[in-house]
Design an enzyme around this catalytic site. Structure first.
Site, short mmCIF file in Angstrom:
data_model
loop_
_atom_site.label_atom_id
_atom_site.label_comp_id
_atom_site.label_asym_id
_atom_site.label_seq_id
_atom_site.Cartn_x
_atom_site.Cartn_y
_atom_site.Cartn_z
N LYS A 17 -1.09 63.55 41.76
CA LYS A 17 -1.86 64.21 42.36
C LYS A 17 -3.36 64.27 41.76
CE LYS A 17 -2.31 67.72 39.17
NZ LYS A 17 -3.67 68.09 38.22
N PRO A 100 -0.62 57.58 34.48
CA PRO A 100 -0.88 57.71 33.19
C PRO A 100 -0.61 59.04 32.52
CG PRO A 100 -2.70 56.79 34.52
CD PRO A 100 -1.68 57.05 35.44
N GLY A 104 -4.09 64.07 33.77
CA GLY A 104 -4.66 65.32 34.78
C GLY A 104 -4.34 64.78 36.22
N LEU A 105 -3.29 64.06 36.43
CA LEU A 105 -2.57 63.53 37.53
C LEU A 105 -1.37 63.98 37.83
CD1 LEU A 105 -3.94 59.94 37.28
CD2 LEU A 105 -5.01 61.61 38.57
N GLY A 107 1.92 63.57 36.47
CA GLY A 107 2.99 62.81 36.29
C GLY A 107 4.02 63.51 36.08
N GLY A 108 4.13 64.16 34.84
CA GLY A 108 5.13 64.94 34.26
C GLY A 108 5.72 65.88 35.18
N SER A 109 5.05 66.68 35.63
CA SER A 109 5.20 67.74 36.77
C SER A 109 5.91 67.29 38.07
CB SER A 109 3.92 68.52 37.24
OG SER A 109 3.32 69.11 36.08
N SER A 110 5.52 66.00 38.64
CA SER A 110 6.04 65.34 39.48
C SER A 110 7.20 64.94 39.31
CB SER A 110 5.09 64.22 39.90
OG SER A 110 5.45 63.69 41.10
N ASP A 142 2.47 73.23 37.33
CA ASP A 142 2.26 72.40 38.50
C ASP A 142 3.58 71.78 39.12
OD1 ASP A 142 -0.37 72.51 37.81
OD2 ASP A 142 -0.65 70.48 37.07
#
Ligand code: C5P
Length: 298
Positions: A17, A100, A104-105, A107-110, A142
């Site tokens: 995101k 990455p 701040g993208l 990734g882990g939450s997704s 997130d």
């Protein structure tokens, strides 16, 4: 979230995101911050593959720095569902990492949200999106957004998600630094009450609705940006270089370290990528950029 069955595996595409707008309203008594944000998923994906086992939780990944133990948020997601719904069976999850870490993208939450969605299917729990989002909030601020994906207005500490049926056609150049930024550190150093008035999130939503690219570029906002650029002089240097070469439409995503450039078309993204490489910005020695990615809204 795209989910497909491949033999005995479920394959889930877990998107990254960006935040087009992120305002911090106040610090809450529980230590978290009250937010007002526009989240948007983009077509940069980790791939989560899972299959049922007799018992236990087993994680594997292709990423050398990612833990496969109990501290991994995917492990926590599986544990949460197992305990909450008293599931006896086990699961094996493989995380194919492309997003990455510490960028701040999200990734882990997704990945955590993908795991909840996958297990809901695998163990036939029949949970609704709002029930999944409730569980998601226990894993991280997130995570609830990723249960929905797309474009969403996000409030509270992140658990209040209003999906916006907008489907904006936007393109982004993601400039990913070679160093991660821990979210917690940015929030801890944030000083509230010292800034000029922020753009209005409602005007930004209107611009998104009208596909008004010029207005959007002007309305991009991130309350964490000043703090993260102060904390990381290397990131500030990258940002300043990018302003010189990419002009406006730049913003740090979430708490960083990724900086994105909003673009109106694929052609513009490609042109800017080329310009960066011609000007030796990506490969320039000591620039601290790990990669430049071209993505679009999904
Ligand atoms: O919820 P999560 O564990 O992902 O958040 C990571 C850190 O970011 C928290 O420990 C907190 O310091 C900060 N945070 C915050 N307010 C939010 C979201 C995150 O202060 N709304």
């Amino acid at each position: 979230m795209q989910i497909t069955k491949q033999g005995k595996y479920l394959r889930i595409l877990s998107p990254a995101k960006v935040n087009l707008f992120l305002d911090v309203i106040s610090k809450r008594p529980d230590g978290y911050h009250e937010l007002e944000s526009i989240f948007q998923t983009v077509n940069l994906y980790d791939v989560i593959r899972m299959t049922g086992t007799k018992s236990g939780i087993r994680l594997r990944t292709n990423h050398p720095e990612l833990s496969v133990n109990k501290d991994n948020i995917v492990y926590k997601a599986a544990m949460l569902i197992k305990n909450e719904y008293r599931i006896k069976q086990g699961v094996e999850v493989f995380i194919d990492k492309n997003i990455p870490i510490g960028g701040g993208l999200g990734g882990g939450s997704s990945n955590a949200a993908s795991t909840l969605i996958g297990l809901n299917r695998l163990w036939e729990l029949g949970l609704s999106q709002s029930e999944l989002a409730l569980q998601a909030a226990k894993l991280g601020s997130d995570v609830p957004f990723f249960i929905y994906g797309g474009t969403a207005l996000v409030k509270g500490r992140g658990e209040i998600v209003f999906p916006l049926n907008l489907k904006p056609r936007l393109h982004y150049l993601l400039v990913v630094p070679s160093f991660p930024v821990p979210t917690k550190k940015v929030y801890q150093n944030l000083k509230l009450g010292l800034t000029k008035p922020n753009p209005d999130i409602r005007i930004l939503i209107k611009a998104l609705r009208n596909n008004n690219y010029t207005a959007l570029t002007r309305l991009l906002y991130n309350r964490l940006e000043t703090t993260v650029l102060q904390l990381y002089p290397d990131l500030r240097r990258i940002y300043e270089q990018l302003i010189e070469h990419l002009y406006d439409g730049l913003l740090v995503s979430g708490s960083g370290s990724t900086i994105f450039r909003l673009c109106r078309s694929e052609k513009e993204v490609k042109g800017l990528t080329e310009r960066l490489s011609q000007d030796n910005i990506v490969t320039g020695r000591g620039m601290g950029i790990s990669k430049v990615l071209e993505v679009t809204t999904v």
